[in-house]
Structure formats: structure tokens, C-alpha cells
Design a protein around this motif. Sequence first.
Motif, short mmCIF file in Angstrom:
data_model
loop_
_atom_site.label_atom_id
_atom_site.label_comp_id
_atom_site.label_asym_id
_atom_site.label_seq_id
_atom_site.Cartn_x
_atom_site.Cartn_y
_atom_site.Cartn_z
N ALA A 21 0.85 -1.20 0.00
CA ALA A 21 0.00 0.00 0.00
C ALA A 21 0.89 1.24 0.00
CB ALA A 21 -0.92 -0.02 1.21
N CYS A 22 1.44 1.55 -1.18
CA CYS A 22 2.35 2.69 -1.35
C CYS A 22 1.77 3.63 -2.41
CB CYS A 22 3.74 2.22 -1.77
SG CYS A 22 4.53 1.13 -0.59
N PRO A 23 0.89 4.55 -2.04
CA PRO A 23 0.27 5.42 -3.04
C PRO A 23 1.27 6.35 -3.69
CG PRO A 23 -0.24 6.17 -0.82
CD PRO A 23 0.44 4.85 -0.67
N GLY A 24 1.02 6.67 -4.96
CA GLY A 24 1.83 7.65 -5.67
C GLY A 24 1.29 9.06 -5.45
N PHE A 25 2.01 10.03 -5.95
CA PHE A 25 1.61 11.42 -5.78
C PHE A 25 1.55 12.19 -7.09
CE2 PHE A 25 3.05 10.02 -1.68
CZ PHE A 25 2.22 10.67 -0.78
N TYR A 26 1.80 11.49 -8.22
CA TYR A 26 1.81 12.19 -9.50
C TYR A 26 0.42 12.67 -9.91
CZ TYR A 26 0.57 7.43 -11.05
OH TYR A 26 -0.01 6.19 -11.18
N HIS A 27 -0.62 12.11 -9.29
CA HIS A 27 -1.98 12.58 -9.61
C HIS A 27 -2.41 13.74 -8.72
CE1 HIS A 27 -2.37 9.79 -6.28
NE2 HIS A 27 -3.64 10.05 -6.13
N SER A 80 -6.55 14.77 -0.80
CA SER A 80 -7.14 14.22 0.41
C SER A 80 -6.60 12.82 0.66
CB SER A 80 -8.68 14.14 0.27
OG SER A 80 -9.03 13.19 -0.74
N ILE A 81 -6.85 12.32 1.87
CA ILE A 81 -6.47 10.95 2.20
C ILE A 81 -7.21 9.97 1.29
CG2 ILE A 81 -6.62 9.16 3.97
CD1 ILE A 81 -6.12 11.32 6.05
N GLN A 82 -8.47 10.29 1.00
CA GLN A 82 -9.25 9.41 0.13
C GLN A 82 -8.62 9.29 -1.26
OE1 GLN A 82 -11.61 7.44 1.05
NE2 GLN A 82 -12.10 6.63 -0.99
N ASP A 83 -8.02 10.36 -1.75
CA ASP A 83 -7.33 10.30 -3.04
C ASP A 83 -6.19 9.29 -3.00
OD1 ASP A 83 -8.98 12.22 -4.14
OD2 ASP A 83 -7.57 13.88 -3.82
N LEU A 84 -5.47 9.24 -1.88
CA LEU A 84 -4.38 8.28 -1.73
C LEU A 84 -4.92 6.85 -1.64
CD1 LEU A 84 -2.21 10.23 0.88
CD2 LEU A 84 -1.81 10.04 -1.58
N THR A 124 -6.21 1.52 -4.44
CA THR A 124 -7.33 0.68 -4.89
C THR A 124 -7.33 0.52 -6.40
OG1 THR A 124 -8.65 1.47 -3.01
CG2 THR A 124 -9.83 0.41 -4.81
N ALA A 125 -7.03 1.61 -7.10
CA ALA A 125 -6.99 1.55 -8.56
C ALA A 125 -5.92 0.59 -9.05
CB ALA A 125 -6.75 2.94 -9.14
N ARG A 126 -4.76 0.59 -8.38
CA ARG A 126 -3.68 -0.32 -8.78
C ARG A 126 -4.06 -1.78 -8.53
NH1 ARG A 126 -1.26 -0.21 -12.04
NH2 ARG A 126 0.86 -0.73 -11.46
N ILE A 127 -4.78 -2.03 -7.43
CA ILE A 127 -5.26 -3.39 -7.16
C ILE A 127 -6.22 -3.82 -8.26
CG2 ILE A 127 -6.54 -4.85 -5.56
CD1 ILE A 127 -5.62 -2.95 -3.30
N LEU A 128 -7.17 -2.96 -8.59
CA LEU A 128 -8.14 -3.27 -9.64
C LEU A 128 -7.44 -3.50 -10.97
CD1 LEU A 128 -10.94 -0.72 -8.71
CD2 LEU A 128 -10.97 -3.19 -8.32
N VAL A 170 -8.46 7.15 -10.51
CA VAL A 170 -7.41 8.17 -10.52
C VAL A 170 -7.05 8.52 -11.95
CG1 VAL A 170 -6.42 7.46 -8.30
CG2 VAL A 170 -5.56 6.46 -10.41
N GLU A 171 -6.51 9.71 -12.10
CA GLU A 171 -6.02 10.14 -13.41
C GLU A 171 -4.74 9.38 -13.73
OE1 GLU A 171 -4.20 14.21 -14.27
OE2 GLU A 171 -6.27 14.45 -14.95
#
Length: 209
Positions: A163-169, A173-177, A182-186, A196-197
Amino acid sequence: MNNKQITLAITGASGAPYALCLLEQLVKKQFTIHLLISSAAKVVLATEANQQWPSQNDKAQLFLENKFGAQPGQILVPGKNDWFSPVASGSAAPKTMVICPCSMGTLASVAMGLSDNLLERAADVVIKEKGKLILVPREMPFSAIHLENMLKLAKLGVDILPACPGFYHKPESIQDLVEHVTARILDHIGIENDLVERWGYSGESKTGA
């Protein structure tokens, strides 16, 4: 059998928001979800998300159907020793399973093939049937033991997706992270999503490394 089936396991690692977001998306995508919840996971859900899930499986199933707007029978909640659950058998289990978040204890048990409870057995089944198993560890730092267990599983074809969210998008908010992970899992499951964009699709010029 409904081909849109998946096993989702939630363990006691920190990261309840990831599990909740993933469950919500799977319901929206009309998957039938075999939901395996450890006792520690319920403690984390109460601590991190202020959610008290019923301890009885049938009540938990009804609670989750109402909470996530699922169809009757779309979220199945077997007990940890329900060996008659489809996820316990290679002839009936879904071919895809995600453990999110995945505690280091669960990761170690899966790596050793212990199968002491239904969650561990379900993971063992997916590995032996050469299905798709995704583990979402949430721990810091990783010890050599953790890393060795991850390497062992990766060599068996298990996807290790920390669970290592990126920041390029440019999260606001925390929900964005949470949605980035979640998007990467999907993505790794093969489920289309627009949470995410995507990199390089913002319309802006990208420069530098």
C-alpha cells in the motif's frame, strides 16, 4: 457458476480504508464477493474507520449488503472454520483473491502453506490452482523475515502490491491516496476503473525523469 466471483480477505494490518474502498468498487462492478474477515481486522475497522461489524456471519452479511448497496447474496461472509465454503476447494473457489490489507502474520502463514483457517486455506487454494493472488502488505519497516516471505511468494507468482500510493496525480485528500492504491489493485485484477487520473493523461506536458 458466476464467473464474476472474487475472494477478498481483510486482516489485522493497518489499512482498513483500502479494504473498504476495494469492497465498494467490487460491489459496484457487480462481483460476487467471498469476504473473509479476521478477528484482528474487526478491531482495526473499529479503530481506523469507526465501524463495528456484527460478529455473527449472517448478520455481518446483511449489514454489509445494506452498507454497500449490494444485491442479496452478493457479499458472502463465511466463518473462519467454514470448510464447506467454496473458497476452501480448488474445484469451486474463485480464481482471484486479494488480501487487503495483509498482515505480516497472514503473509507468513500463506508463505508456509499452513492453512490453519479458511483465509489461509483460500490463499493456498489459489496458489495451487495457479490463480491470481494479490497481497497488499501495510507495514513499515519490513524485516528480513517479511522480505524473505514476500520473495518466496513472488517466486510462486503471487503479486505483492504494498500500500504505497503515488503522488503524481496530485492528491488533495487521504481518500485520493486510498483510491490510488485501490486503482492499482483493480488494475492487477483486470477490472477497468477511473478512480485516478492516469500518468501522462492529464493533458499537461510531462518533463524530467
